[in-house]
Design a protein around this motif. Structure first.
Motif: not given
Length: 273
Positions: A133-137, A89-93, A181-182
């Motif tokens: 599996a993976g989920v990117h938010l 999870v990306i939140h506020r960078g 992305r991470v």
């Protein structure tokens, strides 16, 4: 068979020369990669495709009505020993990572419950060697992506109003999309074809060993077939009680078929492409 009871299925479409399948592959990315690569060689000229929507996709491809609505939403479980789905999870960078039990459950639970989930999920600083599996938010961009080596059972097709304003990407089995992305925050494990091929070769040989139980089942099935044929030839009707002994038929491969698989695996070992 109900969807929850189906651990794997395949559709062999001779007209389209298409092999559509899914199974759990022991929750091992490397093993699954090796199995798909080997199938591409033992089914030359065919499209070997993974059914990411699982049982319902197999049904639809066979011409039957499929219910892509699937099961109702449930809360993803986190912090348990069996959790093998990576959520980033990306939140506020800033990037945080969690392990949950189901990518499908994350999607079906919707955006409204995301804040509650994130506050309850334990954060991790390193990823285990094997995830399925993976989920990117990305909360800043309201974008998301998901990959899996199993199935999503139509979750992306039936998310409805659960994620208003969000854009979702289906990455199929491409875990590298999440890793990109991470990058720098967490290492996402990648499948190892060589490791998977070694495991596949060992499992294939193991399954060819006929033990006493399998041999007995084979004899019973052969004798039952003879009795049924005899009854039909005499104009009589016979019925067989369908228990597990009659449902699961052992596969007897010829020497040529076994050699074909061994050749395919050995060829991939020396020349993966």
């Amino acid at each position: 068979m109900g969807e929850l009871d189906c651990e794997g299925a395949c559709l062999i479409d001779h007209d389209e020369r298409r092999l559509l399948l899914f199974c759990h592959c022991g929750a091992d990315q490397s093993y699954r990669l090796a199995a798909l690569a080997t199938l591409a060689r033992t089914w030359p000229g065919w499209r070997v495709e993974w059914a990411y929507d699982g049982f319902q996709q197999i049904k639809a491809a066979a011409g039957h009505a499929a219910d892509l609505a699937g099961t109702g939403p449930r809360d993803p479980q986190a912090g348990k020993s069996w959790c093998d789905v990576l959520v980033t999870v990306i939140h506020r960078g800033q990037t945080r990572a969690h392990l949950v039990d189901s990518a499908e459950a994350v999607i079906r639970s919707g955006a409204r419950s995301l804040d509650d989930h994130r506050s309850a999920w334990p954060a991790i600083t390193s990823c285990p060697g094997k995830v399925v599996a993976g989920v990117h938010l990305d909360l800043d961009e309201q974008s998301a992506g998901v990959w899996t080596t199993s199935t999503l059972r139509g979750a992306l097709r039936s998310m409805g109003q659960g994620w208003p304003g969000w854009h979702w990407s289906d990455w199929q089995d491409r875990s590298a999309e999440q890793a990109r992305r991470v990058a720098g925050a967490l290492t996402v494990p990648e499948p190892d074809l060589a490791e998977g091929l070694r495991g596949l070769a060992a499992e294939f040989d193991k399954h060819q060993d006929v033990d006493s139980a399998t041999e007995a089942a084979s004899l019973l099935l052969a004798f039952t077939d003879l009795l049924l044929a005899g009854a039909r030839a005499s104009g009589h009707e016979a019925h067989v009680h369908k228990d597990n002994a009659f449902t699961h038929r052992p596969m007897d491969l010829t020497g040529e078929e076994k050699a074909l698989v061994h050749t395919a695996i050995a060829g991939l070992m020396t020349s993966p492409r």
